[in-house]
Design a protein around this motif. Structure first.
Motif, PDB file in Angstrom:
ATOM      1  N   ASP A   1       0.821  -1.210   0.000  1.00  0.00           N
ATOM      2  CA  ASP A   1       0.000   0.000   0.000  1.00  0.00           C
ATOM      3  C   ASP A   1       0.857   1.263   0.000  1.00  0.00           C
ATOM      4  O   ASP A   1       0.511   2.267  -0.634  1.00  0.00           O
ATOM      5  N   LEU A   2       1.985   1.250   0.705  1.00  0.00           N
ATOM      6  CA  LEU A   2       2.890   2.402   0.700  1.00  0.00           C
ATOM      7  C   LEU A   2       3.408   2.684  -0.707  1.00  0.00           C
ATOM      8  O   LEU A   2       3.494   3.844  -1.137  1.00  0.00           O
ATOM      9  N   VAL A   3       3.748   1.619  -1.419  1.00  0.00           N
ATOM     10  CA  VAL A   3       4.257   1.781  -2.788  1.00  0.00           C
ATOM     11  C   VAL A   3       3.156   2.294  -3.707  1.00  0.00           C
ATOM     12  O   VAL A   3       3.364   3.237  -4.483  1.00  0.00           O
ATOM     13  N   ARG A   4       1.997   1.695  -3.622  1.00  0.00           N
ATOM     14  CA  ARG A   4       0.912   2.092  -4.524  1.00  0.00           C
ATOM     15  C   ARG A   4       0.405   3.503  -4.232  1.00  0.00           C
ATOM     16  O   ARG A   4      -0.028   4.217  -5.136  1.00  0.00           O
ATOM     17  N   ALA A   5       0.502   3.933  -2.978  1.00  0.00           N
ATOM     18  CA  ALA A   5       0.047   5.277  -2.615  1.00  0.00           C
ATOM     19  C   ALA A   5       1.086   6.352  -2.913  1.00  0.00           C
ATOM     20  O   ALA A   5       0.766   7.549  -2.868  1.00  0.00           O
ATOM     21  N   GLY A   6       2.315   5.938  -3.208  1.00  0.00           N
ATOM     22  CA  GLY A   6       3.365   6.907  -3.466  1.00  0.00           C
ATOM     23  C   GLY A   6       4.109   7.341  -2.221  1.00  0.00           C
ATOM     24  O   GLY A   6       4.924   8.258  -2.266  1.00  0.00           O
ATOM     25  N   SER A   7       3.859   6.691  -1.094  1.00  0.00           N
ATOM     26  CA  SER A   7       4.552   7.052   0.139  1.00  0.00           C
ATOM     27  C   SER A   7       6.002   6.578   0.135  1.00  0.00           C
ATOM     28  O   SER A   7       6.845   7.133   0.842  1.00  0.00           O
ATOM     29  N   ALA A   8       6.308   5.555  -0.633  1.00  0.00           N
ATOM     30  CA  ALA A   8       7.672   5.050  -0.763  1.00  0.00           C
ATOM     31  C   ALA A   8       7.774   4.304  -2.090  1.00  0.00           C
ATOM     32  O   ALA A   8       6.807   3.665  -2.517  1.00  0.00           O
ATOM     33  N   ARG A   9       8.936   4.375  -2.711  1.00  0.00           N
ATOM     34  CA  ARG A   9       9.110   3.655  -3.980  1.00  0.00           C
ATOM     35  C   ARG A   9       9.520   2.200  -3.720  1.00  0.00           C
ATOM     36  O   ARG A   9       8.971   1.286  -4.331  1.00  0.00           O
ATOM     37  N   TYR A  10      10.467   1.997  -2.831  1.00  0.00           N
ATOM     38  CA  TYR A  10      10.873   0.638  -2.461  1.00  0.00           C
ATOM     39  C   TYR A  10      10.786   0.489  -0.946  1.00  0.00           C
ATOM     40  O   TYR A  10      11.266   1.341  -0.192  1.00  0.00           O
ATOM     41  N   VAL A  11      10.163  -0.600  -0.518  1.00  0.00           N
ATOM     42  CA  VAL A  11       9.966  -0.865   0.906  1.00  0.00           C
ATOM     43  C   VAL A  11      10.602  -2.208   1.251  1.00  0.00           C
ATOM     44  O   VAL A  11      10.363  -3.215   0.572  1.00  0.00           O
ATOM     45  N   LEU A  12      11.402  -2.215   2.304  1.00  0.00           N
ATOM     46  CA  LEU A  12      11.978  -3.459   2.812  1.00  0.00           C
ATOM     47  C   LEU A  12      11.065  -4.014   3.897  1.00  0.00           C
ATOM     48  O   LEU A  12      10.799  -3.346   4.902  1.00  0.00           O
ATOM     49  N   VAL A  13      10.580  -5.228   3.663  1.00  0.00           N
ATOM     50  CA  VAL A  13       9.666  -5.892   4.601  1.00  0.00           C
ATOM     51  C   VAL A  13      10.374  -7.116   5.168  1.00  0.00           C
ATOM     52  O   VAL A  13      10.807  -7.988   4.408  1.00  0.00           O
ATOM     53  N   ILE A  14      10.492  -7.173   6.484  1.00  0.00           N
ATOM     54  CA  ILE A  14      11.218  -8.259   7.143  1.00  0.00           C
ATOM     55  C   ILE A  14      10.331  -8.923   8.191  1.00  0.00           C
ATOM     56  O   ILE A  14       9.612  -8.252   8.924  1.00  0.00           O
ATOM     57  N   GLY A  15      10.381 -10.249   8.242  1.00  0.00           N
ATOM     58  CA  GLY A  15       9.811 -10.995   9.352  1.00  0.00           C
ATOM     59  C   GLY A  15      10.968 -11.601  10.123  1.00  0.00           C
ATOM     60  O   GLY A  15      11.779 -12.327   9.543  1.00  0.00           O
ATOM     61  N   ALA A  16      11.092 -11.285  11.408  1.00  0.00           N
ATOM     62  CA  ALA A  16      12.238 -11.765  12.192  1.00  0.00           C
ATOM     63  C   ALA A  16      11.792 -12.143  13.592  1.00  0.00           C
ATOM     64  O   ALA A  16      11.051 -11.396  14.231  1.00  0.00           O
ATOM     65  N   GLU A  17      12.265 -13.279  14.062  1.00  0.00           N
ATOM     66  CA  GLU A  17      11.880 -13.732  15.396  1.00  0.00           C
ATOM     67  C   GLU A  17      13.035 -14.468  16.078  1.00  0.00           C
ATOM     68  O   GLU A  17      13.768 -15.236  15.447  1.00  0.00           O
ATOM     69  N   LYS A  18      13.171 -14.175  17.364  1.00  0.00           N
ATOM     70  CA  LYS A  18      14.013 -15.013  18.225  1.00  0.00           C
ATOM     71  C   LYS A  18      13.092 -15.579  19.299  1.00  0.00           C
ATOM     72  O   LYS A  18      13.070 -15.129  20.452  1.00  0.00           O
ATOM     73  N   LEU A  19      12.340 -16.576  18.897  1.00  0.00           N
ATOM     74  CA  LEU A  19      11.315 -17.154  19.767  1.00  0.00           C
ATOM     75  C   LEU A  19      11.910 -17.876  20.959  1.00  0.00           C
ATOM     76  O   LEU A  19      11.265 -17.982  22.014  1.00  0.00           O
ATOM     77  N   THR A  20      13.156 -18.356  20.814  1.00  0.00           N
ATOM     78  CA  THR A  20      13.752 -19.107  21.918  1.00  0.00           C
ATOM     79  C   THR A  20      14.004 -18.231  23.143  1.00  0.00           C
ATOM     80  O   THR A  20      14.198 -18.750  24.243  1.00  0.00           O
ATOM     81  N   ASP A  21      13.985 -16.911  22.977  1.00  0.00           N
ATOM     82  CA  ASP A  21      14.063 -16.024  24.140  1.00  0.00           C
ATOM     83  C   ASP A  21      12.795 -16.082  24.988  1.00  0.00           C
ATOM     84  O   ASP A  21      12.793 -15.674  26.151  1.00  0.00           O
ATOM     85  N   TRP A  22      11.705 -16.557  24.384  1.00  0.00           N
ATOM     86  CA  TRP A  22      10.398 -16.507  25.036  1.00  0.00           C
ATOM     87  C   TRP A  22       9.805 -17.896  25.263  1.00  0.00           C
ATOM     88  O   TRP A  22       8.608 -18.028  25.539  1.00  0.00           O
ATOM     89  N   VAL A  23      10.624 -18.922  25.129  1.00  0.00           N
ATOM     90  CA  VAL A  23      10.152 -20.303  25.275  1.00  0.00           C
ATOM     91  C   VAL A  23      10.855 -20.966  26.454  1.00  0.00           C
ATOM     92  O   VAL A  23      12.078 -20.859  26.605  1.00  0.00           O
ATOM     93  N   ASN A  24      10.084 -21.654  27.277  1.00  0.00           N
ATOM     94  CA  ASN A  24      10.646 -22.470  28.346  1.00  0.00           C
ATOM     95  C   ASN A  24      11.334 -23.670  27.694  1.00  0.00           C
ATOM     96  O   ASN A  24      10.659 -24.499  27.057  1.00  0.00           O
ATOM     97  N   PRO A  25      12.652 -23.786  27.804  1.00  0.00           N
ATOM     98  CA  PRO A  25      13.370 -24.837  27.066  1.00  0.00           C
ATOM     99  C   PRO A  25      13.025 -26.265  27.482  1.00  0.00           C
ATOM    100  O   PRO A  25      13.404 -27.208  26.788  1.00  0.00           O
ATOM    101  N   THR A  26      12.310 -26.432  28.587  1.00  0.00           N
ATOM    102  CA  THR A  26      11.934 -27.786  29.010  1.00  0.00           C
ATOM    103  C   THR A  26      10.438 -28.047  28.859  1.00  0.00           C
ATOM    104  O   THR A  26       9.954 -29.104  29.271  1.00  0.00           O
ATOM    105  N   ASP A  27       9.701 -27.094  28.274  1.00  0.00           N
ATOM    106  CA  ASP A  27       8.256 -27.263  28.058  1.00  0.00           C
ATOM    107  C   ASP A  27       8.042 -27.899  26.692  1.00  0.00           C
ATOM    108  O   ASP A  27       8.186 -27.248  25.657  1.00  0.00           O
ATOM    109  N   ARG A  28       7.673 -29.154  26.679  1.00  0.00           N
ATOM    110  CA  ARG A  28       7.592 -29.856  25.397  1.00  0.00           C
ATOM    111  C   ARG A  28       6.433 -29.376  24.521  1.00  0.00           C
ATOM    112  O   ARG A  28       6.412 -29.658  23.326  1.00  0.00           O
ATOM    113  N   SER A  29       5.485 -28.643  25.092  1.00  0.00           N
ATOM    114  CA  SER A  29       4.380 -28.143  24.273  1.00  0.00           C
ATOM    115  C   SER A  29       4.797 -26.966  23.392  1.00  0.00           C
ATOM    116  O   SER A  29       4.143 -26.677  22.397  1.00  0.00           O
ATOM    117  N   THR A  30       5.892 -26.298  23.764  1.00  0.00           N
ATOM    118  CA  THR A  30       6.355 -25.149  22.973  1.00  0.00           C
ATOM    119  C   THR A  30       7.794 -25.310  22.489  1.00  0.00           C
ATOM    120  O   THR A  30       8.122 -24.910  21.373  1.00  0.00           O
TER     121      THR A  30
END
Length: 325
Positions: free
Chosen positions: A134-163
Motif C-alpha cells: 500500500d505504501l508503494v501504490r500510494a506513493g509514500s515510498a518507492r521501495y519498501v523493505l519488509v522483514i519478518g524476524a523472530e528469536k522465539l527461543t528467548d520466550w520459550v521455556n526450554p523444558t516445556d515440550r508443548s512449545t
C-alpha cells in the motif's frame, strides 16, 4: 479551497527481491529428547518437525533481520539508499523500545527512512507485506523493505515440550517495489480478539503459552476460507495458484488446509511449502523463509503465482496472492 500536492503512486506493486537468514545451530528431535519427556517419533507425529534452528545468546533478533534484509536488497539489484521505508514484523523483541526497524535500517545503510515494527505474531509478515504494498501504490515510498524476524527461543521455556519442540529462530525478507501491473494481490485479513487467550505471553517475566488443540482446530477450520478469499480478491481461480506458502505452524495444519484448498479447486500438483520440517515454527519469519528456500531449491520460478497465508496469536490472520520474483 487550496489543494495539496500529492506524490504519484504506482498502479501496482510486486516483490522484487527475497532474502533469508537462519542461525547455524541445529537442534534435532533427538537433542530435545535428552532434556525432556519426548521422542523423535512423538514430535514428528504431532507437528512434523525434525530439526529447528536456534540462535546463540549473543545472536540478536536485529542481527538476523539485518542479514535477511541485506540479502533481499542485493537480490533486488538495489542499493540500501534505494529503500525508502523499513518494516519489521516481529513479536519477540527483548524490549519494546527501541524498535527493531530503525536499528535494522541504520545497520543496513538505509538512511533516514521511516522505520517501524509491526506485531501481528505469525500473521505479521503478511500484514507487513500488505502495508508495504500500500505504501508503494500510494506513493509514500518507492521501495519498501519488509522483514519478518523472530528469536522465539528467548520466550520459550526450554523444558516445556508443548512449545520448545515447535518454536525456532530466523528471519526472512522481501523488497516491495512499483509495478505497472499488480503482482501483490489485495490482502484478506482480520482478527478474532475473543480468542486471544489461546496464544499468549502473560507478562514480561513469562514464557509463551498456547492451547495447542484449540489452535489446531481453529486453524484447520478457519484459515482455508481466508486463503480462498485472498484468491478471489486477486481476481483469479484456485487452479491458477502454483505454490501454497502458509505460515509454518505445524505440518498437520499445513496438510489439512492444503487438502481443503484442493477440494475447492486447487490443482493436484500444487506445490506446498513444508519448511516446518527442518526450520520449525519461526512465527512472522516463516513465510518469507519458506518462500526463499523454495526458490533456492529450484522448486518455484519467477512469475509463479504463490498464495501466502499467515495466522497466529491475536488471533490474527492475513493472506494474499503474489507473483514470485
Amino acid at each position: 479551497m487550496t489543494s495539496f500536492a500529492a506524490r504519484p503512486g504506482s498502479p501496482g506493486s510486486r516483490i522484487v527481491g527475497l532474502g533469508s537468514f537462519q542461525p547455524d545451530t541445529v537442534v534435532s528431535n533427538h537433542d530435545l529428547a535428552k532434556i525432556m519427556d519426548t521422542s523423535d517419533e512423538w514430535i514428528r507425529e504431532r507437528v512434523g518437525i525434525v530439526n529447528r534452528r536456534v540462535a546463540k545468546p549473543e545472536e540478536l533478533l536485529v542481527d538476523m533481520a539485518v542479514e535477511a534484509g541485506a540479502k533481499a536488497i542485493a537480490d533486488a539489484g538495489l542499493a540500501p539508499t534505494d529503500i525508502e521505508a523499513v518494516l519489521v514484523a516481529t513479536c519477540t523483541m527483548p524490549s519494546q523500545i527501541p524498535n527493531a526497524a530503525a536499528q535494522v535500517a541504520h545497520r543496513i545503510g538505509v538512511l533516514a527512512a521511516p522505520a517501524f515494527d509491526l506485531n501481528a505474531a505469525c500473521a505479521g509478515f503478511c500484514y507487513a507485506l500488505a502495508t508495504g504494498s500500500d505504501l508503494v501504490r500510494a506513493g509514500s515510498a518507492r521501495y519498501v523493505l519488509v522483514i519478518g524476524a523472530e528469536k522465539l527461543t528467548d520466550w520459550v521455556n526450554p523444558t516445556d515440550r508443548s512449545t520448545a519442540i515447535i518454536f525456532a529462530d530466523g528471519a526472512g525478507a522481501a523488497v516491495v517495489g512499483p509495478s505497472e501491473e499488480a503482482a501483490i494481490g489485495p490482502v484478506s485479513w482480520g482478527s478474532a480478539g475473543d480468542l486471544s487467550g489461546m496464544i499468549a505471553v502473560e507478562d514480561r517475566d513469562s514464557f509463551i503459552f498456547q492451547e495447542g488443540q484449540s489452535v489446531f482446530r481453529w486453524a484447520t477450520t478457519q484459515i482455508a476460507p481466508i486463503a480462498i478469499d485472498a484468491v478471489e480478491r486477486a481476481g483469479i481461480e484456485l487452479s491458477d495458484v502454483d505454490v501454497f506458502v502458509p505460515h509454518q505452524a505445524n505440518l498437520r495444519i499445513i496438510e489439512a488446509i492444503a487438502k481443503r484448498l484442493k477440494a475447492k479447486g486447487a490443482r493436484d500438483d500444487l506445490k506446498i511449502a513444508r519448511d516446518i520440517v527442518d526450520s520449525g515454527n519461526t512465527s512472522s519469519a516463516s513465510i518469507p523463509l519458506a518462500l526463499d528456500h523454495l526458490r533456492q531449491a529450484g522448486e518455484i520460478a519467477s512469475g509463479d503465482v504463490a498464495l501466502l497465508v499467515g495466522f497466529g496469536a491475536g488471533l490474527s490472520y492475513a493472506g494474499q496472492v503474489v507473483r514470485c520474483p
